[in-house]
Design a protein around this motif. Structure first.
Motif, short mmCIF file in Angstrom:
data_model
loop_
_atom_site.label_atom_id
_atom_site.label_comp_id
_atom_site.label_asym_id
_atom_site.label_seq_id
_atom_site.Cartn_x
_atom_site.Cartn_y
_atom_site.Cartn_z
N TYR A 1 52.30 -2.45 -26.68
CA TYR A 1 52.05 -2.13 -25.27
C TYR A 1 51.76 -3.39 -24.46
CZ TYR A 1 49.79 0.03 -21.25
OH TYR A 1 49.44 0.40 -19.97
N LEU A 2 50.90 -4.27 -25.00
CA LEU A 2 50.60 -5.52 -24.32
C LEU A 2 51.84 -6.41 -24.22
CD1 LEU A 2 47.12 -6.39 -25.87
CD2 LEU A 2 47.59 -5.57 -23.56
N ALA A 3 52.68 -6.39 -25.25
CA ALA A 3 53.91 -7.18 -25.20
C ALA A 3 54.82 -6.67 -24.08
CB ALA A 3 54.63 -7.12 -26.54
N SER A 4 54.84 -5.36 -23.87
CA SER A 4 55.66 -4.83 -22.78
C SER A 4 55.08 -5.24 -21.42
CB SER A 4 55.74 -3.30 -22.87
OG SER A 4 54.48 -2.70 -22.59
N LEU A 5 53.75 -5.29 -21.32
CA LEU A 5 53.14 -5.74 -20.07
C LEU A 5 53.45 -7.21 -19.81
CD1 LEU A 5 49.61 -4.07 -20.03
CD2 LEU A 5 51.72 -3.31 -18.95
N ARG A 6 53.39 -8.03 -20.85
CA ARG A 6 53.69 -9.45 -20.67
C ARG A 6 55.14 -9.67 -20.28
NH1 ARG A 6 50.89 -9.66 -25.76
NH2 ARG A 6 48.67 -10.08 -25.45
N LEU A 7 56.03 -8.85 -20.82
CA LEU A 7 57.44 -8.95 -20.42
C LEU A 7 57.60 -8.55 -18.96
CD1 LEU A 7 60.41 -9.41 -21.01
CD2 LEU A 7 60.54 -7.07 -21.90
N ALA A 8 56.91 -7.46 -18.57
CA ALA A 8 56.96 -7.04 -17.16
C ALA A 8 56.32 -8.09 -16.26
CB ALA A 8 56.25 -5.70 -16.99
N GLN A 9 55.29 -8.78 -16.76
CA GLN A 9 54.69 -9.87 -15.99
C GLN A 9 55.66 -11.02 -15.84
OE1 GLN A 9 51.33 -11.62 -17.97
NE2 GLN A 9 50.90 -13.07 -16.33
N ALA A 10 56.38 -11.34 -16.92
CA ALA A 10 57.32 -12.45 -16.87
C ALA A 10 58.49 -12.17 -15.93
CB ALA A 10 57.84 -12.76 -18.26
N THR A 11 58.86 -10.90 -15.79
CA THR A 11 59.98 -10.56 -14.90
C THR A 11 59.51 -10.11 -13.53
OG1 THR A 11 59.98 -8.28 -15.78
CG2 THR A 11 61.43 -9.88 -16.85
N THR A 12 58.18 -10.14 -13.30
CA THR A 12 57.55 -9.72 -12.03
C THR A 12 57.82 -8.25 -11.72
OG1 THR A 12 59.38 -10.33 -10.55
CG2 THR A 12 57.82 -12.06 -11.14
N ASP A 13 58.09 -7.43 -12.72
CA ASP A 13 58.27 -5.99 -12.49
C ASP A 13 56.95 -5.26 -12.40
OD1 ASP A 13 61.01 -6.19 -12.49
OD2 ASP A 13 61.20 -5.86 -14.65
N LEU A 14 55.86 -5.93 -12.73
CA LEU A 14 54.54 -5.32 -12.73
C LEU A 14 53.83 -5.66 -11.44
CD1 LEU A 14 53.17 -3.58 -14.89
CD2 LEU A 14 51.96 -5.61 -15.66
N ASP A 15 53.25 -4.67 -10.79
CA ASP A 15 52.56 -4.89 -9.52
C ASP A 15 51.05 -4.95 -9.78
OD1 ASP A 15 51.50 -4.93 -6.99
OD2 ASP A 15 52.90 -3.47 -6.18
N PRO A 16 50.40 -6.10 -9.59
CA PRO A 16 48.96 -6.19 -9.90
C PRO A 16 48.10 -5.32 -8.99
CG PRO A 16 49.72 -8.17 -8.79
CD PRO A 16 50.94 -7.37 -9.10
N THR A 17 48.56 -5.03 -7.78
CA THR A 17 47.73 -4.19 -6.90
C THR A 17 47.72 -2.75 -7.38
OG1 THR A 17 49.63 -3.83 -5.45
CG2 THR A 17 48.19 -5.68 -4.93
N LEU A 18 48.81 -2.30 -7.98
CA LEU A 18 48.83 -0.95 -8.53
C LEU A 18 47.98 -0.85 -9.78
CD1 LEU A 18 52.59 0.07 -8.10
CD2 LEU A 18 50.64 0.64 -6.66
N LEU A 19 47.82 -1.97 -10.48
CA LEU A 19 47.00 -1.96 -11.68
C LEU A 19 45.52 -1.84 -11.35
CD1 LEU A 19 48.67 -4.79 -13.78
CD2 LEU A 19 48.94 -2.33 -14.03
N THR A 20 45.11 -2.11 -10.15
CA THR A 20 43.69 -2.19 -9.84
C THR A 20 43.22 -1.12 -8.87
OG1 THR A 20 44.21 -3.79 -8.11
CG2 THR A 20 43.59 -4.66 -10.25
N VAL A 21 44.04 -0.11 -8.60
CA VAL A 21 43.58 0.95 -7.72
C VAL A 21 42.56 1.80 -8.45
CG1 VAL A 21 45.74 1.04 -6.43
CG2 VAL A 21 45.46 2.48 -8.43
#
Length: 488
Positions: free
Chosen positions: A456-476
């Protein structure tokens, strides 16, 4: 624009408390610190609360302040390049000659309006540079938030893993202690060699050492999360209290498409592109400075005086500096009537042409080298991003393979427990053998849970590397649960 289904599920899962399933009881005393795993502590921290507190962390606020500084720099640059109005006053007292002349008092009010009007004006270029700086700051802000959010998830799940490992270490100590008691009894009965007793003693000592290390890992995990958040935290004492385990990710999408998205949106590439634009702007400025002479023109209309006259007069004037691109207008109005003076017009044109020296040619060469370096840095940034995405992609593939392997080990542990129970029923095994098989099953379950979290963390790091992950959505903040229905 719709998010991919997997990305959407990742974002929703991050808003729920995450932890390994299975109740692994913690028997050790809590560490003596304000940041502890405390049994029965009120309102232990959840992952949703962790991500909410992250917005007040030092790293998060520092990134916000850096972006705010870039905003203020842009506002300042725009103010300097825009319309500027200044009003001043001059007062003078003149007595010529000192011994017998009359004392003349003059007070003059002046006003000046200026603005950068030519496209190559340094003030306008400063605005464009500040705009690129704000763009860089925005990319850095997003990257900092995203990195902090992923680090918080990793730290929270690491704390969960430390709690589960401590519970398993406690169970290992309990089992090896009982096995050592049996071995001591067998040694006294003469059915076990001294070497066999030493083996059991060594297993117990190893279990105790692993238990001490697990206690240390629990404290370090909690302190690491507190350091990230910038405040003490209280975490659940048992792994089950952390919440359900996140779902294992599926196979990632095509690698080439992910690299393309990363190259278009990664802050490192955007920063290098902005640096190249700055270097090219400096090169254009150096070329213009070499070709364009210091040329200025001015005009003045009103009561123009000549010679050594010090009388304040009413005048209106304007000037244009071709090099700086600044157009200015001036008004001078004395409060004391200067008398009947003739009205005139004065036109001035001045130019300075460099003939020898000045360093302009060297400045142009330096700017050319700077542009070449910026272009090379952009290529390097793109290659670095390409390599990182490939590495993150490979890490996810490896984590998924490890998860599959751990699932096989879990199946074998379950089969081993069934065999031990059958042997116990047939009188071919002892209760300790069954307990050892049960511990092996718990270890295999923890291995599957850990592999799931790592994937799961590896998928998050991949999404972080491709900027597909939105940090503001992670912190609502988590949604408010609905009110319970009234019973009839």
């Amino acid at each position: 624009m719709r998010s991919p289904p997997f990305l959407t599920s990742c974002l929703l899962l991050l808003l729920a408390p995450l932890a390994l399933g299975g109740a692994l009881a913690q028997t050790a005393a809590p560490p003596p610190s304000p940041t502890v795993f405390a049994q029965g502590a009120p309102a232990p921290l959840t992952l949703a609360q962790t991500l909410t507190l992250l917005r007040q962390s030092p790293g998060w606020r520092s990134a916000d302040l850096q972006y705010r500084a870039a905003e203020l720099a842009l506002q300042s640059a725009r103010a300097r390049a825009g319309l500027n109005v200044t009003v001043g006053a001059d007062a003078s007292a003149v007595k010529i000659p000192v011994s017998s002349g009359d004392l003349t008092l003059n007070t003059t009010v002046t006003a000046q309006v200026s603005a950068s009007v030519l496209p190559w004006s340094p003030a306008l270029e400063a605005v464009r540079s500040a705009e690129r700086g704000l763009s860089r700051a925005g990319a850095d802000l997003r990257a900092a938030r995203l990195s902090a959010a992923v680090s918080a998830v990793q730290a929270y799940l690491g704390a969960r893993n430390a709690a589960a490992s401590l519970a398993l270490a406690d169970a290992q100590v309990s089992l090896t202690a009982r096995q050592l008691e049996v071995a001591q009894s067998q040694r006294q009965s003469g059915v076990l060699t001294a070497e066999g007793l030493l083996v059991r003693q060594g297993a117990f000592d190893d279990a105790r050492a692993a238990q001490d290390q697990a206690h240390t890992n629990v404290d370090l995990a909690a302190r690491g999360l507190a350091n990230l958040l910038g405040q003490p935290v209280t975490l659940p004492a048992q792994a089950a209290a952390f919440g359900p385990l996140p779902a294992a990710p599926g196979e990632p999408t095509a690698l080439d498409a992910q690299i393309t998205r990363a190259l278009a949106a990664r802050p490192e590439v955007a920063r290098a592109q902005n640096d190249l634009a700055d270097a090219q702007a400096q090169l254009r400025a150096a070329q213009l400075d070499l070709r364009l002479p210091d040329l200025s023109a001015s005009a003045q209309f009103g009561q123009i005086t000549t010679g050594q006259s010090s009388a304040a007069t009413r005048t209106v004037g304007g000037s244009l500096d071709v090099k700086t691109g600044v157009l200015a207008g001036q008004v001078s109005f004395p409060l004391r009537d200067p008398g009947d003076l003739p009205t005139g017009l004065a036109l001035t044109l001045s130019a300075d042409l460099p003939v020898l020296g000045g360093g302009r040619r060297a400045a142009l060469t330096s700017a050319e080298v700077g542009a070449q370096r910026a272009a090379l840095a952009l290529d390097t940034a793109r290659q670095s991003v390409d390599l990182e995405v490939r590495q993150r992609y490979a890490d996810l593939q490896t984590a998924l393979g490890t998860l599959q392997s751990q699932r096989g080990a879990l199946a074998r542990a379950r089969a081993g427990l069934a065999t031990a129970l059958g042997r116990l029923t047939a009188g071919l095994a002892t209760a300790l053998d069954v307990e050892a098989a049960e511990l092996n099953l718990r270890q295999a379950e923890l291995g599957v849970d850990t592999a799931t979290v790592n994937a799961y963390l590896a998928s998050l790091r991949l999404a972080q590397a491709t900027t597909d992950l939105d940090p503001t959505l992670l912190t609502v903040a988590p949604p408010t649960p609905p009110a319970p229905e009234a019973r009839p």
